[in-house]
Scaffold this motif. Structure first.
Motif, PDB file in Angstrom:
ATOM      1  N   SER A 183       8.757  -6.158   6.404  1.00  0.00           N
ATOM      2  CA  SER A 183       9.002  -6.994   5.245  1.00  0.00           C
ATOM      3  C   SER A 183       8.044  -6.585   4.126  1.00  0.00           C
ATOM      4  N   PRO A 184       8.285  -7.013   2.885  1.00  0.00           N
ATOM      5  CA  PRO A 184       7.357  -6.688   1.800  1.00  0.00           C
ATOM      6  C   PRO A 184       5.949  -7.229   2.031  1.00  0.00           C
ATOM      7  N   LEU A 185       5.820  -8.202   2.923  1.00  0.00           N
ATOM      8  CA  LEU A 185       4.510  -8.751   3.253  1.00  0.00           C
ATOM      9  C   LEU A 185       3.816  -7.970   4.361  1.00  0.00           C
ATOM     10  N   GLY A 186       4.491  -6.972   4.908  1.00  0.00           N
ATOM     11  CA  GLY A 186       3.876  -6.142   5.933  1.00  0.00           C
ATOM     12  C   GLY A 186       4.145  -6.577   7.351  1.00  0.00           C
ATOM     13  N   TYR A 187       5.021  -7.559   7.533  1.00  0.00           N
ATOM     14  CA  TYR A 187       5.325  -8.013   8.885  1.00  0.00           C
ATOM     15  C   TYR A 187       6.445  -7.161   9.481  1.00  0.00           C
ATOM     16  N   LEU A 188       6.313  -6.834  10.757  1.00  0.00           N
ATOM     17  CA  LEU A 188       7.313  -6.015  11.431  1.00  0.00           C
ATOM     18  C   LEU A 188       8.575  -6.822  11.652  1.00  0.00           C
ATOM     19  N   VAL A 189       9.696  -6.339  11.096  1.00  0.00           N
ATOM     20  CA  VAL A 189      10.974  -7.032  11.200  1.00  0.00           C
ATOM     21  C   VAL A 189      11.738  -6.569  12.432  1.00  0.00           C
ATOM     22  N   ARG A 190      11.760  -5.245  12.642  1.00  0.00           N
ATOM     23  CA  ARG A 190      12.480  -4.720  13.799  1.00  0.00           C
ATOM     24  C   ARG A 190      12.062  -3.287  14.060  1.00  0.00           C
ATOM     25  N   VAL A 191      12.367  -2.833  15.282  1.00  0.00           N
ATOM     26  CA  VAL A 191      12.162  -1.440  15.681  1.00  0.00           C
ATOM     27  C   VAL A 191      13.490  -0.922  16.202  1.00  0.00           C
ATOM     28  N   LEU A 192      13.943   0.186  15.648  1.00  0.00           N
ATOM     29  CA  LEU A 192      15.205   0.793  16.080  1.00  0.00           C
ATOM     30  C   LEU A 192      14.885   2.051  16.880  1.00  0.00           C
ATOM     31  N   ASP A 193      15.249   2.024  18.143  1.00  0.00           N
ATOM     32  CA  ASP A 193      14.967   3.151  19.029  1.00  0.00           C
ATOM     33  C   ASP A 193      15.983   4.266  18.798  1.00  0.00           C
ATOM     34  N   LEU A 194      15.469   5.447  18.480  1.00  0.00           N
ATOM     35  CA  LEU A 194      16.314   6.632  18.310  1.00  0.00           C
ATOM     36  C   LEU A 194      15.777   7.752  19.193  1.00  0.00           C
ATOM     37  N   SER A 195      15.562   7.440  20.450  1.00  0.00           N
ATOM     38  CA  SER A 195      14.921   8.376  21.366  1.00  0.00           C
ATOM     39  C   SER A 195      15.756   9.629  21.616  1.00  0.00           C
ATOM     40  N   SER A 196      17.052   9.572  21.319  1.00  0.00           N
ATOM     41  CA  SER A 196      17.893  10.767  21.494  1.00  0.00           C
ATOM     42  C   SER A 196      17.758  11.732  20.323  1.00  0.00           C
ATOM     43  N   PHE A 197      17.050  11.322  19.279  1.00  0.00           N
ATOM     44  CA  PHE A 197      16.828  12.167  18.110  1.00  0.00           C
ATOM     45  C   PHE A 197      15.456  12.812  18.223  1.00  0.00           C
ATOM     46  N   ASP A 198      15.379  14.103  17.983  1.00  0.00           N
ATOM     47  CA  ASP A 198      14.096  14.802  18.007  1.00  0.00           C
ATOM     48  C   ASP A 198      13.538  14.933  16.595  1.00  0.00           C
ATOM     49  N   HIS A 199      12.286  14.510  16.426  1.00  0.00           N
ATOM     50  CA  HIS A 199      11.554  14.703  15.168  1.00  0.00           C
ATOM     51  C   HIS A 199      12.319  14.150  13.963  1.00  0.00           C
ATOM     52  N   ILE A 200      12.313  12.846  13.836  1.00  0.00           N
ATOM     53  CA  ILE A 200      12.980  12.185  12.713  1.00  0.00           C
ATOM     54  C   ILE A 200      12.238  12.492  11.419  1.00  0.00           C
ATOM     55  N   ARG A 201      12.995  12.923  10.431  1.00  0.00           N
ATOM     56  CA  ARG A 201      12.416  13.286   9.145  1.00  0.00           C
ATOM     57  C   ARG A 201      12.480  12.155   8.134  1.00  0.00           C
ATOM     58  N   HIS A 202      13.674  11.573   7.959  1.00  0.00           N
ATOM     59  CA  HIS A 202      13.847  10.564   6.921  1.00  0.00           C
ATOM     60  C   HIS A 202      15.009   9.668   7.303  1.00  0.00           C
ATOM     61  N   ALA A 203      14.974   8.447   6.812  1.00  0.00           N
ATOM     62  CA  ALA A 203      16.069   7.508   7.058  1.00  0.00           C
ATOM     63  C   ALA A 203      16.258   6.619   5.838  1.00  0.00           C
ATOM     64  N   ILE A 204      17.511   6.304   5.560  1.00  0.00           N
ATOM     65  CA  ILE A 204      17.886   5.408   4.473  1.00  0.00           C
ATOM     66  C   ILE A 204      18.872   4.394   5.022  1.00  0.00           C
ATOM     67  N   GLN A 205      18.687   3.118   4.682  1.00  0.00           N
ATOM     68  CA  GLN A 205      19.674   2.124   5.083  1.00  0.00           C
ATOM     69  C   GLN A 205      20.720   1.966   3.985  1.00  0.00           C
ATOM     70  N   LEU A 206      21.989   1.991   4.386  1.00  0.00           N
ATOM     71  CA  LEU A 206      23.097   1.821   3.460  1.00  0.00           C
ATOM     72  C   LEU A 206      23.415   0.342   3.283  1.00  0.00           C
ATOM     73  N   THR A 207      24.202   0.017   2.277  1.00  0.00           N
ATOM     74  CA  THR A 207      24.558  -1.384   2.049  1.00  0.00           C
ATOM     75  C   THR A 207      25.408  -1.947   3.189  1.00  0.00           C
ATOM     76  N   SER A 208      26.053  -1.070   3.953  1.00  0.00           N
ATOM     77  CA  SER A 208      26.849  -1.499   5.106  1.00  0.00           C
ATOM     78  C   SER A 208      25.976  -1.945   6.281  1.00  0.00           C
ATOM     79  N   GLY A 209      24.689  -1.638   6.216  1.00  0.00           N
ATOM     80  CA  GLY A 209      23.798  -1.926   7.336  1.00  0.00           C
ATOM     81  C   GLY A 209      23.563  -0.724   8.223  1.00  0.00           C
TER      82      GLY A 209
END
Length: 329
Positions: A183-209
């Motif tokens: 959150s903008p206050l620095g609280y952890l909202v969620r963790v999304l596990d992407l363990s099948s992905f090697d070396h994540i570079r960047h991520a963007i959330q779309l308006t669809s979620g």
């Protein structure tokens, strides 16, 4: 999380902000106020990417010019481009209309920035401060004048960042293959596990979620851009598992992503020295920029100036670290 990690907000606020700024409902109210319709064509914001981009200027931060240090992040907020450089506590500011240096912001808490992102709703900047991959790293939230609003620890996690449609901060954790949402206050909202992905570079959330995620490092079998749902399952992907047909090439370290109203996707294909354009279905459309035609060598960050129809590309080639500015309409 200690009080020291979450210092008080800046005192100069409206009465409404003083009363409600720490309330998540206030952030929701701000989001609604800024969700106004914009005129777009089929690509969004009037940019169709049909023409050949033209290099109109190159910019450099002072550490890049003097010491050839890598530029590690750029973002645009209110007609100004903010840039951070390796092992520098300064954020340099450029006027995006005149393409000239404006000022520098000295941030005493900043040690070694890895990336920078901005929130146009809350009018603030986020900086990923990465000491080393084995140290306690942190995220800084500052106002447009460089004054610290919040900071919080990410422990050993580090990577590139982006701001979600709900004004939350997304951290793409390179060393642990997961996304963290704060959150903008620095609280952890969620963790999304992407363990099948090697070396994540960047991520963007779309308006669809859904999320756009790029991943791949030298030695990995797969370098790709994928669209994943809220559970982390892959919906669509542009992959390099098999050689794509000409004139495409296999992606090599897709470092960074940019979108245009969820309609087009830009990918900084770093090791190939090019910027790729894809549609919303992650289907290849064209090489927007290339090493042969536009002189790119190692593009690692991209930032779209929607107002002026320009694309800022951080090109960290060996002896010439720079920000290339292209007209793209």
């Amino acid at each position: 999380m200690t009080d020291e990690e979450l210092p008080e907000f800046e005192e100069k606020k409206t009465r409404s902000e003083e009363m409600h700024f720490d309330d998540e409902t206030h952030f929701a109210r701000l989001r609604r106020l800024h969700q106004t319709p914009r005129k777009t064509d089929s690509k969004g914001d009037g940019i169709d990417f049909k023409g050949d981009p033209v290099l109109i200027r190159t910019l450099k931060t002072q550490p890049a010019a003097k010491d050839n240090r890598g530029i590690l992040g750029v973002t645009i907020l209110d007609d100004e481009l903010y840039a951070v450089t390796k092992e520098s506590s300064e954020v340099e500011v450029f006027d995006v209309n005149r393409l000239m240096f404006s000022c520098e912001l000295e941030i005493s808490d900043l040690i070694n920035p890895e990336d920078i992102a901005s929130c146009r709703v809350l009018k603030c900047l986020y900086i990923m401060d990465c000491k080393t991959s084995r140290s306690t790293n942190k995220i800084l939230r500052v106002d447009i004048n460089g004054k610290l609003i919040r900071k919080w620890s990410t422990e050993e996690d580090w990577g590139h960042i982006s701001v979600s449609p709900k004004t939350n901060l997304l951290l793409s954790i390179y060393n642990r293959n997961r996304l963290k949402e704060y959150s903008p206050l620095g609280y952890l909202v969620r963790v999304l596990d992407l363990s099948s992905f090697d070396h994540i570079r960047h991520a963007i959330q779309l308006t669809s979620g859904h999320y756009l995620v790029s991943h791949g490092e030298t030695g990995d079998g797969v370098h790709r851009v994928a669209k994943v749902d809220a559970s982390g399952d892959t919906v669509k992907a542009f992959t390099s598992e098999a050689p794509p047909p000409p004139p495409q090439r296999r992606m090599k370290r897709p470092f960074y992503l940019e979108t245009v109203d969820d309609a087009s996707v830009l990918v900084a294909d770093a090791d190939n020295g090019r910027i790729l354009l894809m549609n919303s279905s992650l289907e290849f459309e064209r090489e927007l920029l290339s090493s042969d035609k536009h002189g790119l060598r190692y593009p690692v960050r991209i930032c779209l100036d929607r107002k002026n129809d320009r694309l800022f590309v951080v090109d960290n080639q060996a002896e010439n670290k720079r920000i290339c500015v292209f007209d793209v309409i």
